[in-house]
Design a protein around this motif. Structure first.
Motif, PDB file in Angstrom:
ATOM      1  N   TYR A 192      -9.184 -30.062 -13.242  1.00 59.17           N
ATOM      2  CA  TYR A 192      -8.130 -30.929 -13.790  1.00 59.17           C
ATOM      3  C   TYR A 192      -8.803 -31.840 -14.772  1.00 59.17           C
TER       4      TYR A 192
ATOM      5  N   THR B  61      -5.907 -20.085  -6.676  1.00 63.78           N
ATOM      6  CA  THR B  61      -6.464 -20.220  -7.989  1.00 63.78           C
ATOM      7  C   THR B  61      -7.542 -21.552  -7.971  1.00 63.78           C
TER       8      THR B  61
ATOM      9  N   PHE C 200       3.004 -25.554 -13.970  1.00 64.05           N
ATOM     10  CA  PHE C 200       2.516 -24.801 -13.083  1.00 64.05           C
ATOM     11  C   PHE C 200       3.146 -23.371 -12.714  1.00 64.05           C
TER      12      PHE C 200
ATOM     13  N   CYS D 227      -1.782 -27.983  -7.140  1.00 63.72           N
ATOM     14  CA  CYS D 227      -2.908 -27.320  -6.914  1.00 63.72           C
ATOM     15  C   CYS D 227      -3.241 -26.750  -5.412  1.00 63.72           C
TER      16      CYS D 227
ATOM     17  N   TRP E 152      -8.963 -24.375  -9.438  1.00 61.43           N
ATOM     18  CA  TRP E 152      -8.243 -25.279 -10.421  1.00 61.43           C
ATOM     19  C   TRP E 152      -9.341 -26.364 -10.993  1.00 61.43           C
TER      20      TRP E 152
ATOM     21  N   ARG F 119      -2.345 -32.785  -8.282  1.00 54.88           N
ATOM     22  CA  ARG F 119      -3.132 -32.393  -7.019  1.00 54.88           C
ATOM     23  C   ARG F 119      -2.423 -31.567  -6.089  1.00 54.88           C
TER      24      ARG F 119
ATOM     25  N   ARG G  26     -13.321 -29.821  -6.222  1.00 51.17           N
ATOM     26  CA  ARG G  26     -12.281 -30.150  -7.068  1.00 51.17           C
ATOM     27  C   ARG G  26     -12.893 -30.730  -8.472  1.00 51.17           C
TER      28      ARG G  26
END
Length: 553
Positions: free
Chosen positions: A172, A168, A114, A162, A170, A159, A204
């Motif tokens: 996954y 940003t 990250f 994020c 994101w 999570r 998400r």
């Protein structure tokens, strides 16, 4: 090798899916593509790319149209970390492109990952852990429950990070690595547990990647595994199913295509199949396979030569000469029967108004990917009459009559058999000129001529010809130009011959274009010779062809 390999190797059992649906489906659209050249491909290089080579490769991938690119394993090396930072800080990532980074399910590595992504506008964090029994038993020495807990804990951390960086966009991605030899129900179990934590939604998004980390079975078994997973995963409509086929058994492309039929939405791979061991699936082959079926791959390989050159420079690995669509010999035919079929196909295409591509042995038009027709047919000792004829037609505009094709091919084969090499265009043209003399290389060269029609309907010819011994004058009479010329030559050189074949054509589409003429003469005892002539005046071309058909002396 063992006489009885079953003493050492066990076959991987297929799964039971008697009502499988994928065999009755057809490919109708391109999947989402992810290039992993800069990460998976780069990790497989003996000398990983430096920043300059990575940037050249990055620019190539953008030019080809990739919208998802796995760029690094940032926690694995400082080079990878700094490359991600460079892309972000130098604003090299287009707004519609999402970069992806890989991390293991370890807290410190996730934190480092990250850190590399700070300030990025859109990114996918790809987390993986191995799930197969062999890895659980030998590598990690953990139970199923412990393997699930590892993935769940890491997903919670991803999570949280994020959500702490909402600027940003994101995504996954989770991979149960070694999926293809993990128990199907356990693969479902761990992915369900991860999805429970991530809670996939349009806000998400989540990708579940189901890799064939090592190919251990036939492509149809992999397709069964994908279909089984897609049928039974509870949030199927909320996730993107991705596949990452390797090529250990040489069937990576087939595995990817059948996986798409089985329900996969996305394919991860490398250009020309680079990757660990025998490589990842080749995205170029997959994309061009779709293209050959009339499906837009949403990727651009219209300059395939440049793509090959850049990939070879960056990877420092050669692309095989017979790699599908991209190799230097991918569209090349040496076999005589293949050459004959291709030549006839191009002739038919030239006479047709249809845009439909129908060509023997060529699934796509080489022109579409920036390849010329010069490499389609090449000549060696295996070639027949059509190969040499094709090369002369494509490069010099000569459309050889069938008999001349056969005669020339015998000389070509004799030379290639003698020398054992492929015959270049230059060598082929030189041999043709030596044998049939279409230019100022013949022992007899027409200087000028005139004709006069006679009262009886015949034609009288006067001509001057340059020979090795000087200029000679010719005079003859016949019922046409060639018969008058034949009469003059028979008288002057005491020859007995007859003209058996005559053909002519223009070398271009305009009236001022040059013409080519071909003549076959037969002599005593059945000997025959061909001659050719090329001139702006078709009559001069015909006369020169006749001169060139005569034996020297």
């Amino acid at each position: 090798m063992l006489t009885n390999p079953s003493q050492k190797y066990l076959a991987h059992a297929p799964i039971q899916l008697p009502d499988r649906q994928w065999p009755d489906r057809t490919l109708t659209h391109a999947p989402r593509w992810l290039s992993t050249d800069l990460r998976d491909g780069n990790q497989a290089l003996a000398e990983p790319m430096d920043a300059a080579r990575k940037l050249r490769f990055w620019d190539l991938l953008l030019k080809c149209g990739f919208k998802e690119i796995e760029v690094a394993f940032p926690a694995a090396s400082e080079t990878d970390f700094q490359f991600v930072r460079q892309l972000i800080e130098e604003n090299r990532i287009p707004e519609d492109v999402t970069i992806q980074v890989l991390t293991q399910a370890r807290s410190d590595l996730i934190e480092r990952t990250f850190a590399s992504l700070a300030g990025v506008h859109s990114a996918t964090v790809h987390l993986y852990n191995a799930t197969a029994p062999l890895f659980r038993r030998l590598v990690f020495r953990q139970s199923k429950e412990e393997i699930v807990q590892l993935a769940v804990t890491a997903t919670r951390q991803v999570r949280a990070l994020c959500e702490a960086n909402p600027q940003t966009r994101w995504r996954y991605e989770y991979s149960p690595e070694t999926f293809c030899f993990t128990e199907p129900d356990f693969a479902l179990q761990i992915c369900e547990a991860v999805a429970d934590v991530w809670e996939p939604s349009p806000d998400r998004p989540m990708i579940i990647n189901l890799p064939a980390t090592v190919e251990v079975n036939t492509p149809n078994v992999y397709a069964d595994q994908i279909e089984y997973f897609c049928r039974h995963f509870s949030r199927r409509d909320a996730v993107c199913i991705s596949v990452h086929p390797h090529n250990d058994r040489g069937s990576g492309v087939a595995s990817a295509e059948l996986a798409i039929l089985a329900g996969a939405d996305r394919v991860e791979g490398c250009l020309f199949g680079n990757g660990e061991r025998t490589g990842n699936v080749c995205l170029v082959t997959l994309a061009m396979n779709l293209y050959s079926q009339g499906i837009s791959p949403q990727l651009d390989f219209s300059d395939m030569k440049q793509v090959v050159e850049l990939v070879e420079q960056c990877n420092q690995l050669p692309v095989h000469p017979r790699h599908p669509y991209a190799g230097k010999l991918a569209f090349t035919a040496f076999s005589g029967s293949h050459q004959d079929a291709i030549k006839k196909g191009f002739t038919a295409r030239g006479e047709s108004s249809s845009a439909r591509w129908e060509m023997p042995y060529l699934p796509v038009d080489p022109n579409d990917i920036g390849c010329s027709y010069e490499a389609v047919i090449r000549v060696n000792s295996q070639s027949g009459k059509s190969g040499a004829a094709w090369m002369l037609e494509q490069n010099h505009g000569l459309v050889l009559p069938r008999g001349l094709q056969q005669d020339f091919s015998r000389h070509v084969q004799a030379q290639t058999d003698r020398e054992g090499n492929e015959m270049t265009l230059s060598a082929l043209w030189q041999l043709f000129r030596t044998l049939y003399g279409p230019h100022q290389t013949a022992p007899r060269q027409l200087l000028d001529y005139r004709t006069e029609s006679q009262a009886d309907g015949s034609l009288r010819l006067w001509a001057h010809v340059q020979t090795h011994g000087g200029v000679i004058a010719l005079q003859g009479k016949g019922n046409g130009l060639l018969s008058a010329a034949a009469d003059a030559l028979k008288s002057r050189f005491n020859l007995v011959f007859s003209i058996e074949d005559y053909h002519e054509h223009t070398l271009g589409r305009h009236s001022e274009s040059r013409s080519a003429a071909y003549i076959r003469c037969t002599f005593r005892e059945g000997m025959s010779r061909w001659g050719t002539g090329i001139d702006n005046d078709v009559s001069r071309a015909s006369l020169q062809a006749l001169l060139n058909a005569l034996p020297e002396g």
